[in-house]
Design an enzyme around this catalytic site. Structure first.
Site, PDB file in Angstrom:
ATOM      1  N   ASP A 264      -5.495  -0.225   4.166  1.00 18.61           N
ATOM      2  CA  ASP A 264      -3.784   0.479   3.614  1.00 18.61           C
ATOM      3  C   ASP A 264      -3.381   0.757   5.293  1.00 18.61           C
ATOM      4  O   ASP A 264      -4.459   1.644   5.520  1.00 18.61           O
ATOM      5  CB  ASP A 264      -3.110   0.533   2.618  1.00 18.61           C
ATOM      6  CG  ASP A 264      -1.974   1.145   3.077  1.00 18.61           C
ATOM      7  OD1 ASP A 264      -1.366  -0.002   2.872  1.00 18.61           O
ATOM      8  OD2 ASP A 264      -1.674   2.135   2.297  1.00 18.61           O
ATOM      9  N   ASP A 266      -0.264   3.420   5.458  1.00 20.18           N
ATOM     10  CA  ASP A 266      -0.035   4.366   5.359  1.00 20.18           C
ATOM     11  C   ASP A 266       0.307   4.997   3.755  1.00 20.18           C
ATOM     12  O   ASP A 266      -0.275   4.084   2.527  1.00 20.18           O
ATOM     13  CB  ASP A 266       1.607   3.941   5.056  1.00 20.18           C
ATOM     14  CG  ASP A 266       2.247   3.294   6.096  1.00 20.18           C
ATOM     15  OD1 ASP A 266       2.403   3.894   7.356  1.00 20.18           O
ATOM     16  OD2 ASP A 266       3.154   2.467   6.610  1.00 20.18           O
TER      17      ASP A 266
END
Length: 644
Positions: A264, A266
């Protein structure tokens, strides 16, 4: 130039002097530099032959006699070699111009000072498709590398066409995506006379390809994670040999499915910024760059998968998002790291935002927790799902990774799973990406090896207990044990006694570890399972470490032949459980490492040391001695080591 019996389909630029390698090679030409005892040019010739390219032109200059003496006509290597001898060095472009008479209408170009383990037939076929579709005049092999700041970078559009070449040195403050010209090409011969010099020196990368773009000729990109490295200095040569000894080229090759770590963006790679829409707001989390570099060096693909609803909301354009990702590439590159590929979802199903993009307001199949981004990555990068991992900070990341068939790790940075949008638990949880990568690369395999005797002993038993002090690695061991059972064809369920911890407000600190658990409720759930003859459906509470309370999860189905693994500090202290379990595992850990883990965990849970130091001190008195004493009830003891 020797006579031609049939046109050559490969040109290898082999005229280099190898000045920087003189300490290793003496007066030998650069292509004769030994890589694990064999000239790098021999490696390249064998690569060509293995992919069915047997008519090869060697474009030679310095000490070409040494090359001819070693390879002869190529028959000993299963190929047909032609020698194009430059009397005066004319650079890569000049040498290629002089060799055109012996080259086929379409041909490969390799550099004699690179080591490559690349599927040449795949790039050839890719070029054929691009030539048929867009009249591509050439295809360049591109890849990210660990030093983009001093590399020639390439910009590519969504259709795979090269739109700009960004030679080194780059302008101060510039940011480009990390796609590097790796010096392996497929070229059409027809347009080359107009862009290759008849006299003088010129370079393919610096002069010919820019001239082709300026002339309106189409160059396509072939982006691959396969191994190709320049070995023109002693340091680079040593690095290539180290990589070969550790099997890195083989792991990155297309001969088998590749393992990957899906990441991922952020909250996992960079700091969580609500609706990040400006490159200047992107900052890598501490240790993230080094963690990605460790994946790169281990030969595990690092693949970004990120929801970017800011595009659909109208907060940033696709061009603006590309600038953000160029900044991400730049910051990773400063740590010698790179993402092999980055996939993003620009959609958002909810409406009502000022400036939103109507075409992107859809319920797509790529927005996590759906697995569309993963499916695309697996197709394009030949990824082995079962050998891969997903690391993220939200329940959407974990559910998407699970749906994609990967193991999952929740990091306690960013949202740290507090979003609770989806009722899903990760396979593992770590404090940050660095810890997750250590577990993936080292800890998981080490724990599995230690647990093999325990798994063997558990093959015919119903209940296994896993106990030990807090933060010793019990939950990790239990999960790995469940994986080993699954590999042997048996379903296993991990039940954590932390789910039956009393709420923080209902505990009396200092009253002993057993009083912090509602063990009667735990036994009421677990004991009937031991006697059940049919499938049972139970609800298992899960403890939220941050909120210090339990919350119910979805119903779990447990079959009569399934393995139950119960883990927790009191697992080996609870007499009814101990009496029912034939296999009882104690996780040992040094006090120093245990204390370091407690400090890290407590900083995340409580913040300031003043809030957790008294609690840790109290637990050293009323919990740790009892936890250590429970070792006497164990049938097996393993050391956690630095595995979490």
């Amino acid at each position: 130039m020797n006579p031609v019996s049939s046109p050559c389909e490969v040109a290898i630029l082999a005229g280099g002097m190898g000045t920087r390698l003189r300490a290793r090679t003496g007066n030998l030409p650069k292509p004769m530099a030994p890589v694990l005892g064999k000239p790098v040019l021999e490696h390249l010739i064998e690569l060509c032959r293995s992919h069915g390219f047997t008519r090869i032109a060697l474009l030679v200059h310095y000490e070409h006699e040494a090359i001819h003496s070693h390879f002869g006509d190529g028959s000993a290597y299963g190929v047909e070699l032609r020698y194009c001898i430059e009397q005066d060095a004319r650079g890569t472009a000049g040498a290629l111009r002089d060799a055109l008479p012996v080259l086929a209408d379409r041909f490969l170009v390799l550099y004699g000072d690179t080591y490559a383990d690349v599927d040449l037939r795949a790039i050839w076929n890719s070029h054929e498709r691009q030539h048929a579709r867009q009249r591509a005049s050439g295809t360049l092999l591109l890849h990210p590398n660990d030093h983009p700041h001093d590399s020639d970078l390439v910009e590519v559009d969504d259709e795979g066409a090269i739109v700009a070449l960004r030679p080194y040195p780059h302008p101060e403050g510039s940011r480009y995506r990390n796609l590097v010209n790796a010096a392996l090409y497929v070229l059409e011969a027809a347009p080359l006379p107009a862009v290759l010099p008849e006299t003088g020196k010129a370079d393919l990368a610096k002069h010919t390809f820019p001239a082709m773009l300026s002339a309106g000729l189409m160059l396509s990109a072939y982006v691959t994670p396969e191994y190709i490295k320049d070995m023109g200095t002693p340091e680079r040569l040593d690095k290539v040999e180290r990589d070969l000894r550790t099997g890195l080229p083989d792991r990155l090759s297309a001969r088998a499915l590749r393992p990957a770590v899906f990441l991922d963006r952020d909250g996992t790679l960079n700091e969580e910024v609500n609706h990040l829409s400006r490159p200047e707001d992107l900052r890598l989390l501490p240790g993230a760059g080094e963690a990605v570099r460790a994946l790169n060096r281990a030969g595990m693909l690092a693949v970004g998968v990120t929801n970017q609803p800011v595009v659909a909301r109208g907060d940033v354009t696709l061009q603006g998002l590309a600038r953000i990702h160029a900044e991400l590439d730049h910051q990773l590159g400063q740590h010698g790291a790179y993402l092999d590929r980055l996939y993003f979802c620009p959609h958002h199903p909810d409406r009502g935002f000022p400036g939103e993009v109507e075409a992107l307001k859809i319920d797509c199949d790529c927005r996590k927790p759906k697995a569309g981004l993963f499916d695309r990555a697996c197709r394009e990068l030949d990824i082995d799902r079962k050998a891969s991992w997903m690391v993220g900070d939200s329940s959407a990341d974990i559910l998407a990774g699970t749906r994609a068939g990967a193991r999952t790790i929740l990091v306690r940075s960013g949202h740290a799973g507090a979003d609770r949008k989806h009722a899903i638990e990760p396979d593992y949880a770590t404090h940050d990406l660095a810890a997750a990568v250590r577990w993936i690369l080292n800890g998981h395999a080490a724990m599995a090896r230690r647990l093999l005797p325990v798994a063997a002993a558990s093959a015919a038993t119903r209940l296994v207990l896993v106990g030990g002090p807090a933060r010793s690695g019990k939950s990790f061991a239990a999960r790995v044990l469940a994986e080993l059972a699954a590999a042997a064809g048996r379903k296993a369920h991990v039940l954590s006694l932390d789910g039956w911890l009393r709420p923080a407000a209902a505990r009396t600190e200092g009253s002993g570890v057993l009083n912090r658990y509602d063990l009667d409720a735990a036994l009421a759930t677990i004991t009937p399972l031991l006697r059940a003859e049919g499938r049972q459906w139970i609800r298992v509470p899960v403890y939220d470490r941050h909120d210090r309370q339990a919350r119910a999860t979805t119903t779990t189905s447990i079959g009569p032949d399934d393995l139950l693994i119960v883990e927790g500090v009191p697992a080996l202290m609870c007499s009814p459980l101990v009496a029912s379990a034939d296999v009882r595992l104690f996780i040992d850990i040094s006090d120093d490492e245990r204390h370091a883990r407690l400090i890290a965990d407590s900083r995340w849970r409580y913040g300031e040391p003043a809030r957790f130091e008294p609690l840790i001190a109290a637990r050293e008195v009323d919990e740790v001695p009892a936890a250590k004493a429970s070792r006497d009830a164990a049938t097996h003891v393993i050391s956690a080591g630095d595995s979490e």
